[in-house]
Design a protein around this motif. Structure first.
Motif, PDB file in Angstrom:
ATOM      1  N   GLY A 159       0.934  -0.750   0.084  1.00  0.00           N
ATOM      2  CA  GLY A 159       0.041   0.036  -0.079  1.00  0.00           C
ATOM      3  C   GLY A 159       0.990   1.424   0.040  1.00  0.00           C
ATOM      4  O   GLY A 159      -0.350   2.330  -0.361  1.00  0.00           O
ATOM      5  N   GLY A 160       2.015   1.162  -0.021  1.00  0.00           N
ATOM      6  CA  GLY A 160       3.179   2.500  -0.332  1.00  0.00           C
ATOM      7  C   GLY A 160       3.225   3.007  -1.348  1.00  0.00           C
ATOM      8  O   GLY A 160       2.193   2.425  -2.421  1.00  0.00           O
ATOM      9  N   LYS A 161       3.781   3.747  -1.840  1.00  0.00           N
ATOM     10  CA  LYS A 161       3.996   4.181  -3.008  1.00  0.00           C
ATOM     11  C   LYS A 161       5.288   4.021  -3.377  1.00  0.00           C
ATOM     12  O   LYS A 161       5.319   3.709  -5.204  1.00  0.00           O
ATOM     13  CB  LYS A 161       4.638   5.878  -2.699  1.00  0.00           C
ATOM     14  CG  LYS A 161       3.679   7.129  -2.106  1.00  0.00           C
ATOM     15  CD  LYS A 161       3.548   8.474  -1.642  1.00  0.00           C
ATOM     16  CE  LYS A 161       2.895   8.856  -1.436  1.00  0.00           C
ATOM     17  NZ  LYS A 161       2.607  10.724  -1.712  1.00  0.00           N
ATOM     18  N   GLY A 162       6.419   2.996  -3.267  1.00  0.00           N
ATOM     19  CA  GLY A 162       7.158   2.581  -3.850  1.00  0.00           C
ATOM     20  C   GLY A 162       7.227   1.046  -4.325  1.00  0.00           C
ATOM     21  O   GLY A 162       6.032   0.441  -3.671  1.00  0.00           O
ATOM     22  N   LEU A 163       8.006   0.545  -5.351  1.00  0.00           N
ATOM     23  CA  LEU A 163       7.805  -0.719  -5.929  1.00  0.00           C
ATOM     24  C   LEU A 163       8.658  -1.769  -5.132  1.00  0.00           C
ATOM     25  O   LEU A 163       9.291  -1.200  -4.224  1.00  0.00           O
ATOM     26  CB  LEU A 163       8.273  -0.798  -7.191  1.00  0.00           C
ATOM     27  CG  LEU A 163       7.271  -0.091  -8.264  1.00  0.00           C
ATOM     28  CD1 LEU A 163       8.258  -0.349  -9.883  1.00  0.00           C
ATOM     29  CD2 LEU A 163       6.605  -0.656  -8.889  1.00  0.00           C
ATOM     30  N   THR A 164       7.986  -3.112  -3.959  1.00  0.00           N
ATOM     31  CA  THR A 164       8.305  -3.551  -3.880  1.00  0.00           C
ATOM     32  C   THR A 164       8.950  -4.554  -3.922  1.00  0.00           C
ATOM     33  O   THR A 164       9.134  -5.995  -3.467  1.00  0.00           O
ATOM     34  CB  THR A 164       7.029  -4.053  -2.597  1.00  0.00           C
ATOM     35  OG1 THR A 164       6.378  -5.290  -3.087  1.00  0.00           O
ATOM     36  CG2 THR A 164       7.102  -3.277  -1.753  1.00  0.00           C
ATOM     37  N   SER A 165       8.273  -5.489  -5.520  1.00  0.00           N
ATOM     38  CA  SER A 165       8.617  -6.313  -5.974  1.00  0.00           C
ATOM     39  C   SER A 165       9.019  -5.559  -7.646  1.00  0.00           C
ATOM     40  O   SER A 165       8.068  -5.260  -8.242  1.00  0.00           O
ATOM     41  CB  SER A 165       8.244  -6.940  -5.879  1.00  0.00           C
ATOM     42  OG  SER A 165       8.717  -9.000  -6.417  1.00  0.00           O
ATOM     43  N   THR A 166       9.799  -6.233  -8.443  1.00  0.00           N
ATOM     44  CA  THR A 166      10.170  -5.412  -9.520  1.00  0.00           C
ATOM     45  C   THR A 166      10.923  -6.212 -10.512  1.00  0.00           C
ATOM     46  O   THR A 166      12.178  -7.395 -10.420  1.00  0.00           O
ATOM     47  CB  THR A 166      11.302  -3.769 -10.256  1.00  0.00           C
ATOM     48  OG1 THR A 166      10.859  -3.833 -11.358  1.00  0.00           O
ATOM     49  CG2 THR A 166      12.230  -4.334  -9.573  1.00  0.00           C
ATOM     50  N   THR A 167      10.944  -6.678 -11.691  1.00  0.00           N
ATOM     51  CA  THR A 167      12.173  -7.755 -12.544  1.00  0.00           C
ATOM     52  C   THR A 167      12.470  -6.886 -13.939  1.00  0.00           C
ATOM     53  O   THR A 167      12.841  -5.938 -13.634  1.00  0.00           O
ATOM     54  CB  THR A 167      11.017  -8.292 -13.502  1.00  0.00           C
ATOM     55  OG1 THR A 167      10.383  -7.164 -14.031  1.00  0.00           O
ATOM     56  CG2 THR A 167       9.620  -8.514 -12.543  1.00  0.00           C
ATOM     57  N   PHE A 168      13.891  -7.512 -13.877  1.00  0.00           N
ATOM     58  CA  PHE A 168      14.782  -7.422 -14.817  1.00  0.00           C
ATOM     59  C   PHE A 168      13.552  -6.757 -16.201  1.00  0.00           C
ATOM     60  O   PHE A 168      13.047  -7.877 -16.693  1.00  0.00           O
ATOM     61  CB  PHE A 168      16.120  -8.131 -14.871  1.00  0.00           C
ATOM     62  CG  PHE A 168      16.801  -8.109 -13.871  1.00  0.00           C
ATOM     63  CD1 PHE A 168      17.532  -6.869 -13.413  1.00  0.00           C
ATOM     64  CD2 PHE A 168      16.698  -9.326 -13.112  1.00  0.00           C
ATOM     65  CE1 PHE A 168      18.516  -6.812 -13.215  1.00  0.00           C
ATOM     66  CE2 PHE A 168      17.258  -9.844 -11.829  1.00  0.00           C
ATOM     67  CZ  PHE A 168      17.985  -8.218 -11.812  1.00  0.00           C
ATOM     68  N   SER A 169      14.967  -6.599 -17.242  1.00  0.00           N
ATOM     69  CA  SER A 169      14.083  -6.908 -19.045  1.00  0.00           C
ATOM     70  C   SER A 169      13.839  -7.743 -19.285  1.00  0.00           C
ATOM     71  O   SER A 169      14.847  -8.240 -19.030  1.00  0.00           O
ATOM     72  CB  SER A 169      14.376  -5.123 -19.410  1.00  0.00           C
ATOM     73  OG  SER A 169      14.783  -4.016 -19.044  1.00  0.00           O
ATOM     74  N   LEU A 170      12.757  -7.535 -20.338  1.00  0.00           N
ATOM     75  CA  LEU A 170      13.328  -9.005 -20.479  1.00  0.00           C
ATOM     76  C   LEU A 170      12.754  -9.103 -22.339  1.00  0.00           C
ATOM     77  O   LEU A 170      11.257  -7.957 -22.662  1.00  0.00           O
ATOM     78  CB  LEU A 170      12.024 -10.314 -19.910  1.00  0.00           C
ATOM     79  CG  LEU A 170      11.435 -11.738 -20.859  1.00  0.00           C
ATOM     80  CD1 LEU A 170      11.686 -12.835 -19.725  1.00  0.00           C
ATOM     81  CD2 LEU A 170      10.471 -11.500 -21.791  1.00  0.00           C
ATOM     82  N   LYS A 171      12.927  -9.628 -23.098  1.00  0.00           N
ATOM     83  CA  LYS A 171      12.305  -9.782 -24.827  1.00  0.00           C
ATOM     84  C   LYS A 171      12.450 -11.345 -25.259  1.00  0.00           C
ATOM     85  O   LYS A 171      12.965 -12.260 -24.575  1.00  0.00           O
ATOM     86  CB  LYS A 171      13.877  -8.449 -25.636  1.00  0.00           C
ATOM     87  CG  LYS A 171      15.093  -9.247 -25.082  1.00  0.00           C
ATOM     88  CD  LYS A 171      15.694  -7.700 -26.113  1.00  0.00           C
ATOM     89  CE  LYS A 171      17.375  -8.223 -26.015  1.00  0.00           C
ATOM     90  NZ  LYS A 171      18.253  -7.245 -26.648  1.00  0.00           N
ATOM     91  N   ASP A 172      11.508 -11.471 -25.691  1.00  0.00           N
ATOM     92  CA  ASP A 172      11.417 -12.294 -26.305  1.00  0.00           C
ATOM     93  C   ASP A 172      11.724 -12.402 -27.822  1.00  0.00           C
ATOM     94  O   ASP A 172      12.572 -12.678 -28.793  1.00  0.00           O
ATOM     95  CB  ASP A 172      10.683 -13.088 -25.701  1.00  0.00           C
ATOM     96  CG  ASP A 172      10.189 -14.764 -26.322  1.00  0.00           C
ATOM     97  OD1 ASP A 172      11.412 -15.189 -27.256  1.00  0.00           O
ATOM     98  OD2 ASP A 172       9.100 -15.571 -26.425  1.00  0.00           O
ATOM     99  N   ARG A 173      10.519 -12.314 -28.755  1.00  0.00           N
ATOM    100  CA  ARG A 173      10.473 -12.078 -29.999  1.00  0.00           C
ATOM    101  C   ARG A 173      10.694 -11.075 -30.769  1.00  0.00           C
ATOM    102  O   ARG A 173       9.856 -10.270 -30.068  1.00  0.00           O
ATOM    103  CB  ARG A 173       9.097 -13.143 -30.403  1.00  0.00           C
ATOM    104  CG  ARG A 173       9.410 -14.320 -29.906  1.00  0.00           C
ATOM    105  CD  ARG A 173       8.030 -15.564 -30.564  1.00  0.00           C
ATOM    106  NE  ARG A 173       8.749 -15.679 -31.841  1.00  0.00           N
ATOM    107  CZ  ARG A 173       7.623 -16.594 -32.742  1.00  0.00           C
ATOM    108  NH1 ARG A 173       5.956 -16.619 -32.012  1.00  0.00           N
ATOM    109  NH2 ARG A 173       7.248 -16.607 -33.715  1.00  0.00           N
ATOM    110  N   GLY A 174      11.023 -10.677 -32.154  1.00  0.00           N
ATOM    111  CA  GLY A 174      10.611  -9.572 -32.277  1.00  0.00           C
ATOM    112  C   GLY A 174      10.647 -10.039 -33.616  1.00  0.00           C
ATOM    113  O   GLY A 174       9.953 -10.823 -35.016  1.00  0.00           O
TER     114      GLY A 174
END
Length: 231
Positions: free
Chosen positions: A126-141
């Motif tokens: 419920g706060g303002k900051g992220l408590t969990s995040t991921t690294f950048s992910l790319k797959d198809r293009g």
């Protein structure tokens, strides 16, 4: 409309694995086929929350496509003030579907690719900051290539040569395709002194083909075959 998945990721709250944010990017173009300059790709971005987190976020990194395409027809997402990513968000129990169009630039480098990059984040307490995040992910293009018109034909007169230009546009190292009159096989002299490229002579009736053997003290002839009448 057929859809193709470009990327899919899960973001899990590190201290509460029951809180999960799922992000999936789909489009209407097959990534196995190239996209022409000026073409468009309609995309659908789905954010699915799971668990009792406060807020769930999905991010599309802008630098993964701004070199070759622009974003149009945004619905359900926006560019953050930092300018480095587009974001969409949702609350627990509510699936979010954002839509947009990627318009490929008319002029792109010959080695251009369009590969979207995703991230995800969770605010669990419920706060303002992220408590969990991921690294950048790319797959198809997509590979960006200016393909020539298909189904071209050319009428040639006997003995003339035609030239088709631009057949390798977008494939790297452009070349010109030539249509030439076929050449007859070249004759060559082999190691044993025989001349190649000659037609075989049919064997006359009543004649058999034998190998000639040199007599003792005589040099062996260069050609070791010949005809000898049957007795």
């Amino acid at each position: 409309m057929s859809t193709f998945t470009l990327a899919r990721l899960h973001s899990v709250q590190h201290d509460n694995p029951s809180i999960v944010c799922r992000s999936e990017l789909r489009c209407d173009r097959d990534p196995a086929l190239p996209v022409r300059p000026g073409g468009q790709i309609d995309c659908e971005w789905i954010l699915t929350p799971q668990g009792e987190g406060a807020r769930f976020y999905g991010y599309l990194m802008a630098d993964s496509f701004t070199r070759v395409a622009t974003m149009e027809n945004l619905a359900g997402l926006s560019l953050l003030p930092s300018g480095d990513r587009y974001a969409t968000s949702t609350t627990p129990g509510v699936e979010r579907i954002a839509k947009f169009t990627l318009r490929v630039n008319a002029y792109v480098p010959s080695d251009a690719f369009l590969v979207p990059v995703l991230r995800a984040g969770i605010i669990a307490d419920g706060g303002k900051g992220l408590t969990s995040t991921t690294f950048s992910l790319k797959d198809r293009g997509f590979r960006i290539a200016a393909l020539p018109p298909q189904g071209r034909s050319m009428l040639l007169l006997p003995g003339h040569r035609g030239v088709l230009k631009g057949l390798a546009d977008g494939l790297g190292g452009g070349r010109t395709a030539h249509r030439r009159r076929p050449r007859p096989p070249r004759s060559h002299r082999g190691r044993a002194g025989r001349i190649g490229g000659l037609r075989p002579v049919p064997r006359p009736p009543g004649v058999r083909l034998v190998r000639l053997r040199p007599r003792p003290g005589h040099r062996r002839p260069r050609t070791g075959t010949g005809y000898r009448p049957r007795r």
